[in-house]
Scaffold this motif. Structure first.
Motif, mmCIF file in Angstrom:
data_model
loop_
_atom_site.group_PDB
_atom_site.id
_atom_site.type_symbol
_atom_site.label_atom_id
_atom_site.label_comp_id
_atom_site.label_asym_id
_atom_site.label_seq_id
_atom_site.Cartn_x
_atom_site.Cartn_y
_atom_site.Cartn_z
ATOM 1 N N ARG A 43 -30.048 -21.983 -25.276
ATOM 2 C CA ARG A 43 -30.005 -21.421 -23.929
ATOM 3 C C ARG A 43 -29.111 -20.176 -23.906
ATOM 4 N N VAL A 44 -29.699 -19.062 -23.450
ATOM 5 C CA VAL A 44 -28.980 -17.783 -23.409
ATOM 6 C C VAL A 44 -28.885 -17.323 -21.954
ATOM 7 N N ALA A 45 -27.665 -17.104 -21.477
ATOM 8 C CA ALA A 45 -27.442 -16.598 -20.122
ATOM 9 C C ALA A 45 -27.033 -15.137 -20.189
ATOM 10 N N CYS A 46 -27.857 -14.268 -19.619
ATOM 11 C CA CYS A 46 -27.512 -12.849 -19.510
ATOM 12 C C CYS A 46 -26.931 -12.633 -18.114
ATOM 13 N N VAL A 47 -25.652 -12.365 -18.060
ATOM 14 C CA VAL A 47 -24.889 -12.300 -16.817
ATOM 15 C C VAL A 47 -24.499 -10.855 -16.541
ATOM 16 N N LYS A 101 -24.353 -17.467 -5.471
ATOM 17 C CA LYS A 101 -24.860 -18.749 -5.964
ATOM 18 C C LYS A 101 -25.362 -18.601 -7.395
ATOM 19 N N LEU A 102 -25.797 -17.391 -7.725
ATOM 20 C CA LEU A 102 -26.318 -17.134 -9.068
ATOM 21 C C LEU A 102 -25.244 -17.357 -10.134
ATOM 22 N N TYR A 103 -24.009 -17.084 -9.786
ATOM 23 C CA TYR A 103 -22.903 -17.324 -10.719
ATOM 24 C C TYR A 103 -22.824 -18.811 -11.052
ATOM 25 N N GLN A 104 -22.847 -19.650 -10.028
ATOM 26 C CA GLN A 104 -22.796 -21.091 -10.271
ATOM 27 C C GLN A 104 -24.023 -21.561 -11.035
ATOM 28 N N LYS A 105 -25.173 -20.969 -10.742
ATOM 29 C CA LYS A 105 -26.390 -21.331 -11.482
ATOM 30 C C LYS A 105 -26.243 -21.004 -12.968
ATOM 31 N N SER A 106 -25.581 -19.900 -13.255
ATOM 32 C CA SER A 106 -25.393 -19.532 -14.664
ATOM 33 C C SER A 106 -24.482 -20.535 -15.370
ATOM 34 N N LEU A 107 -23.517 -21.086 -14.646
ATOM 35 C CA LEU A 107 -22.656 -22.122 -15.214
ATOM 36 C C LEU A 107 -23.427 -23.428 -15.380
ATOM 37 N N ASP A 108 -24.224 -23.764 -14.368
ATOM 38 C CA ASP A 108 -25.010 -25.000 -14.409
ATOM 39 C C ASP A 108 -26.067 -24.967 -15.511
ATOM 40 N N PHE A 109 -26.467 -23.784 -15.906
ATOM 41 C CA PHE A 109 -27.424 -23.609 -17.003
ATOM 42 C C PHE A 109 -26.839 -24.145 -18.312
ATOM 43 N N ASN A 110 -25.505 -24.247 -18.355
ATOM 44 C CA ASN A 110 -24.783 -24.768 -19.521
ATOM 45 C C ASN A 110 -25.249 -24.067 -20.806
ATOM 46 N N PRO A 111 -25.119 -22.748 -20.827
ATOM 47 C CA PRO A 111 -25.685 -21.968 -21.944
ATOM 48 C C PRO A 111 -24.970 -22.191 -23.265
ATOM 49 N N HIS A 112 -25.711 -21.943 -24.334
ATOM 50 C CA HIS A 112 -25.118 -21.924 -25.674
ATOM 51 C C HIS A 112 -24.592 -20.532 -26.016
ATOM 52 N N ILE A 113 -25.196 -19.521 -25.379
ATOM 53 C CA ILE A 113 -24.807 -18.120 -25.582
ATOM 54 C C ILE A 113 -24.714 -17.453 -24.214
ATOM 55 N N SER A 143 -14.302 -19.166 -17.487
ATOM 56 C CA SER A 143 -15.154 -20.184 -16.868
ATOM 57 C C SER A 143 -16.345 -20.537 -17.754
ATOM 58 N N TYR A 144 -16.842 -19.560 -18.507
ATOM 59 C CA TYR A 144 -17.934 -19.846 -19.447
ATOM 60 C C TYR A 144 -17.402 -20.504 -20.717
ATOM 61 N N LEU A 145 -16.263 -20.037 -21.177
ATOM 62 C CA LEU A 145 -15.699 -20.591 -22.405
ATOM 63 C C LEU A 145 -15.307 -22.060 -22.246
ATOM 64 N N LEU A 147 -17.038 -24.322 -20.596
ATOM 65 C CA LEU A 147 -18.210 -25.178 -20.385
ATOM 66 C C LEU A 147 -18.349 -26.204 -21.506
ATOM 67 N N ALA A 148 -19.001 -27.301 -21.161
ATOM 68 C CA ALA A 148 -19.196 -28.376 -22.138
ATOM 69 C C ALA A 148 -20.023 -27.924 -23.332
ATOM 70 N N SER A 149 -20.901 -26.933 -23.115
ATOM 71 C CA SER A 149 -21.758 -26.438 -24.199
ATOM 72 C C SER A 149 -21.000 -25.569 -25.195
ATOM 73 N N LYS A 150 -19.746 -25.205 -24.861
ATOM 74 C CA LYS A 150 -18.919 -24.366 -25.742
ATOM 75 C C LYS A 150 -19.681 -23.132 -26.223
ATOM 76 N N PRO A 151 -20.106 -22.299 -25.290
ATOM 77 C CA PRO A 151 -20.963 -21.165 -25.673
ATOM 78 C C PRO A 151 -20.225 -20.079 -26.435
ATOM 79 N N LYS A 152 -20.988 -19.342 -27.224
ATOM 80 C CA LYS A 152 -20.490 -18.099 -27.816
ATOM 81 C C LYS A 152 -20.674 -17.024 -26.754
#
Length: 235
Positions: A43-47, A101-113, A143-145, A147-152
């Motif tokens: 899962r890749v989140a482009c923010v 709300k999009l910010y919270q959605k990006s967190l809820d996405f639980n991205p890997h990247i 806030s991204y770092l 996350l449970a997914s520990k994204p890069k």
């Protein structure tokens, strides 16, 4: 057909044409369709702001940089676009990204990247505060770092803002981007040992790759996507 019916038909046709044009060039900012990740996909989140969203890009849904990036990465990746026009990193800016709300959605996405590009709108005179920028942008990254997914997390240094007819549009200030925001973004990323993608360097002197001096056009989005793809592949 009565004159009223003809006028109504013309109005409907014009409305459809206007909506199509607004959609085609990414001017309907609330349009954020999200892809549901399949099992096993990365899962890749482009923010980011409107540059990530794809404002002013012809055929935005196809040519915004996250979509182009998805094409480069292939089917093992689910890439979603969490860009929103005018958004700032600072919490008390005119349009803070964290208030969406999009910010919270990006967190809820639980991205890997996570690939994040903010800062251009912070250069506006009404928004710029160096200390707040360091603090608030850092908080977003944290806030991204956390996350449970520990994204890069990859941080994009904003591109230049070029003049059009003698001025930079949207009240952006290229001197602030170049001399204050770019070093600040580097500092924020370095403090967290995060990789930077230097879009300022990538686009320096390449005004022709921008639709309006601020937003990359189709070719510009392709170049940005390639720079992100190359950075992801280096790890």
């Amino acid at each position: 057909m009565t004159e009223i019916a003809i006028a109504l038909a013309v109005l409907i046709i014009l409305t459809v044409i206007i909506i199509f044009i607004l959609f085609y060039f990414g001017l309907i900012n609330g349009y954020h369709p999200m892809k549901k990740p399949k099992d096993g996909q990365t899962r890749v989140a482009c923010v980011g702001d409107s540059i990530t969203y794809g404002r002013m890009v012809s055929n935005r849904s196809k040519n915004n940089y996250p979509t182009v990036l998805k094409g480069l990465l292939g089917e093992k990746y689910c890439v979603n676009n969490f860009g929103y026009t005018n958004r700032t990193a600072v919490k008390d800016g005119d349009y803070p990204f964290v208030c969406e709300k999009l910010y919270q959605k990006s967190l809820d996405f639980n991205p890997h990247i996570v690939v994040i590009l903010l800062g251009s709108n912070d250069s506006k005179k009404i928004n710029w505060d160096g200390e707040k920028f360091l603090t608030d942008y850092g908080a977003i990254l944290d806030s991204y770092l956390s996350l449970a997914s520990k994204p890069k997390v990859y941080v994009i240094i904003p591109p230049p803002a070029f003049e059009v007819k003698g001025k930079v549009l949207y009240d952006l200030r290229d001197d602030v981007i170049a001399n204050e925001i770019c070093p600040a973004v580097k500092r924020i990323a370095t403090e967290r040992n995060l990789k930077c993608i230097n879009a300022f360097k990538v686009f320096k002197g390449k005004k022709e790759l921008f639709a309006d001096g601020v937003h990359p056009n189709k070719k510009g989005c392709k170049l940005l996507a390639q720079a992100v793809f190359d950075a992801l592949n280096e790890d």
